[in-house]
Write an enzyme that holds these catalytic residues in place. Structure first.
Site, PDB file in Angstrom:
ATOM      1  N   GLU A 122     -18.208 -32.207  17.658  1.00  0.00           N
ATOM      2  CA  GLU A 122     -18.445 -31.581  16.351  1.00  0.00           C
ATOM      3  C   GLU A 122     -17.785 -32.371  15.220  1.00  0.00           C
ATOM      4  O   GLU A 122     -17.587 -31.847  14.121  1.00  0.00           O
ATOM      5  CB  GLU A 122     -17.948 -30.119  16.340  1.00  0.00           C
ATOM      6  CG  GLU A 122     -18.499 -29.233  17.437  1.00  0.00           C
ATOM      7  CD  GLU A 122     -20.017 -29.000  17.379  1.00  0.00           C
ATOM      8  OE1 GLU A 122     -20.681 -29.535  16.467  1.00  0.00           O
ATOM      9  OE2 GLU A 122     -20.522 -28.295  18.267  1.00  0.00           O
ATOM     10  N   HIS A 145     -12.638 -24.687  14.800  1.00  0.00           N
ATOM     11  CA  HIS A 145     -13.832 -24.089  15.420  1.00  0.00           C
ATOM     12  C   HIS A 145     -13.428 -23.451  16.741  1.00  0.00           C
ATOM     13  O   HIS A 145     -12.729 -24.078  17.549  1.00  0.00           O
ATOM     14  CB  HIS A 145     -14.879 -25.165  15.664  1.00  0.00           C
ATOM     15  CG  HIS A 145     -16.013 -24.727  16.545  1.00  0.00           C
ATOM     16  ND1 HIS A 145     -16.804 -23.635  16.259  1.00  0.00           N
ATOM     17  CD2 HIS A 145     -16.490 -25.219  17.716  1.00  0.00           C
ATOM     18  CE1 HIS A 145     -17.711 -23.493  17.202  1.00  0.00           C
ATOM     19  NE2 HIS A 145     -17.539 -24.429  18.109  1.00  0.00           N
ATOM     20  N   HIS A 147     -14.601 -20.012  19.776  1.00  0.00           N
ATOM     21  CA  HIS A 147     -15.648 -19.135  20.296  1.00  0.00           C
ATOM     22  C   HIS A 147     -15.088 -17.711  20.452  1.00  0.00           C
ATOM     23  O   HIS A 147     -14.849 -17.260  21.566  1.00  0.00           O
ATOM     24  CB  HIS A 147     -16.146 -19.671  21.648  1.00  0.00           C
ATOM     25  CG  HIS A 147     -16.775 -21.034  21.589  1.00  0.00           C
ATOM     26  ND1 HIS A 147     -17.104 -21.759  22.717  1.00  0.00           N
ATOM     27  CD2 HIS A 147     -17.162 -21.790  20.534  1.00  0.00           C
ATOM     28  CE1 HIS A 147     -17.660 -22.909  22.358  1.00  0.00           C
ATOM     29  NE2 HIS A 147     -17.692 -22.960  21.042  1.00  0.00           N
ATOM     30  N   GLU A 175      -7.249  -5.315   4.624  1.00  0.00           N
ATOM     31  CA  GLU A 175      -6.787  -6.669   4.286  1.00  0.00           C
ATOM     32  C   GLU A 175      -7.921  -7.687   4.197  1.00  0.00           C
ATOM     33  O   GLU A 175      -7.748  -8.760   3.608  1.00  0.00           O
ATOM     34  CB  GLU A 175      -5.757  -7.146   5.313  1.00  0.00           C
ATOM     35  CG  GLU A 175      -6.359  -7.361   6.687  1.00  0.00           C
ATOM     36  CD  GLU A 175      -5.402  -8.039   7.671  1.00  0.00           C
ATOM     37  OE1 GLU A 175      -5.449  -7.661   8.849  1.00  0.00           O
ATOM     38  OE2 GLU A 175      -4.637  -8.918   7.278  1.00  0.00           O
ATOM     39  N   HIS A 216     -22.850 -18.584  18.956  1.00  0.00           N
ATOM     40  CA  HIS A 216     -22.020 -19.729  19.329  1.00  0.00           C
ATOM     41  C   HIS A 216     -20.541 -19.509  19.002  1.00  0.00           C
ATOM     42  O   HIS A 216     -19.708 -19.507  19.908  1.00  0.00           O
ATOM     43  CB  HIS A 216     -22.546 -21.006  18.645  1.00  0.00           C
ATOM     44  CG  HIS A 216     -21.805 -22.246  19.032  1.00  0.00           C
ATOM     45  ND1 HIS A 216     -22.418 -23.447  19.257  1.00  0.00           N
ATOM     46  CD2 HIS A 216     -20.474 -22.478  19.231  1.00  0.00           C
ATOM     47  CE1 HIS A 216     -21.515 -24.354  19.599  1.00  0.00           C
ATOM     48  NE2 HIS A 216     -20.327 -23.779  19.585  1.00  0.00           N
TER      49      HIS A 216
HETATM   50  P1  13P Z   1     -16.140 -30.507  22.236  1.00  0.00           P
HETATM   51  O1  13P Z   1     -15.529 -30.389  23.608  1.00  0.00           O
HETATM   52  O2  13P Z   1     -16.986 -31.752  22.099  1.00  0.00           O
HETATM   53  O3  13P Z   1     -15.110 -30.391  21.142  1.00  0.00           O
HETATM   54  O4  13P Z   1     -17.172 -29.314  22.057  1.00  0.00           O
HETATM   55  C1  13P Z   1     -16.785 -27.981  22.209  1.00  0.00           C
HETATM   56  C2  13P Z   1     -17.582 -27.054  21.367  1.00  0.00           C
HETATM   57  O5  13P Z   1     -17.158 -25.958  21.121  1.00  0.00           O
HETATM   58  C3  13P Z   1     -18.897 -27.502  20.842  1.00  0.00           C
HETATM   59  O6  13P Z   1     -19.373 -26.634  19.848  1.00  0.00           O
HETATM   60 ZN    ZN Z   2     -18.472 -24.596  19.980  1.00  0.00          ZN
END
Ligand code: 13P
Ligand code: ZN
Length: 289
Positions: A122, A145, A147, A175, A216
């Protein structure tokens, strides 16, 4: 100074572990980037280098997009396919420092990934975000980033609409609008790991601090690791409350009303974006206007 001893690096490694502890980083899921300050580059410069035969071999690789406003800057970024849970025990194998060239199209690894690898897939999104953020506020340095379970779950049941998402999440904790008064950006599902999703994400990041990737995960930014992690944590906690409410009803008995948000905005002296304070139809179900 060694990179491993630098304060910014320790903050970076700690955040990777904190995200794993929250359950936001299954397998290699998620990635983190940090735009280093000039004095931090200076502090560790003797530990940055190129070593023949290693990944720090001085070669320039394509970023896969252009970030001219980041030319000649240095970034700490997690490695692609590396596990966040391993960062704390072996940061030098799972994290890298990259140097972006003078054209903003190539990078070179100058530290880390000692057992091989490359920066996160990313990277285009991280760098494009960091570029628009630098233009917005030159002290925003962190892009994260992950999940997060509850935010992802909501992308299956709420409309993929920034106004509805923000409003429903804001109502889940007083908040919330104080922490993200510019609201949440939402992208529909897209192929990850390339320039196209980076362009779409950075368009939203130019105005907002948080972007949801439907089905995602999510991206957050901030001036430092605490602020960025705290933002992710705040949104994810509110998403969890919302899912609990939705598990028992499709209508709230009471909630925080638009005029109450306006009172809060005045009390905290923070303008909340009025787009999110639309009047709802009486009896509207959660996720309806
Ligand atoms: P990477 O292992 O390449 O950082 O990818 C993980 C991910 O969350 C892709 O969206
Ligand atoms: Zn991801």
């Amino acid at each position: 100074m060694k990179v491993l001893d630098a304060e910014f690096a320790q903050g970076f490694f700690r955040m990777c572990g904190d995200g794993f502890d929250q359950g936001w980083h299954e397998r290699n899921g998620g990635n983190l980037s940090y735009r280093m300050k000039p004095e931090e580059v200076e502090e560790v410069k003797d530990d940055l280098g190129t070593y023949e035969g290693s990944v720090q071999d001085g070669t320039w690789q394509e970023i896969g997009t252009e970030v001219p406003a980041l030319a000649d800057e240095y970034f700490m970024v997690t490695g692609s396919g590396k596990y966040m849970r391993n960062v704390k025990i072996a940061p030098q194998d799972n994290v890298s420092i990259i140097h972006v060239d003078s054209t903003g199209t190539k990078f070179s690894i100058v530290w880390g990934l000692n057992k091989g690898g490359r920066p996160t897939s990313e990277l285009p999104t991280h760098l494009m975000n960091l570029e628009v953020l630098k233009k917005r506020d030159s002290e925003i340095r962190v892009v994260y980033h992950c999940h997060p379970t509850n935010i992802i779950a909501l992308t299956y049941v709420l409309p993929e609409d920034s106004e509805i998402f923000t409003r429903e999440i804001w109502e889940m904790a007083t908040e919330c609008p104080v922490v993200f008064p510019k609201g949440l950006g939402v992208l529909p599902w897209m192929v990850c790991g390339g320039k196209e999703i980076g362009v779409a994400t950075s368009k939203l990041m130019a105005k907002q601090d948080f972007v949801i990737w439907s089905q995602h995960g999510a991206f957050a930014c901030g001036h430092d690791f605490d602020e960025t992690f705290g933002l992710m944590h705040t949104v994810e906690k509110a998403a969890e409350v919302l899912l609990k409410v939705m598990a028992v009803t499709d209508r709230k008995r009471q909630t925080i009303e638009p005029d109450e948000f306006r009172d809060l905005s005045r009390a905290f002296n923070i303008p909340f974006d009025e787009r999110f304070l639309y009047e709802k139809t009486p009896g509207a179900r959660i996720g309806e206007r």
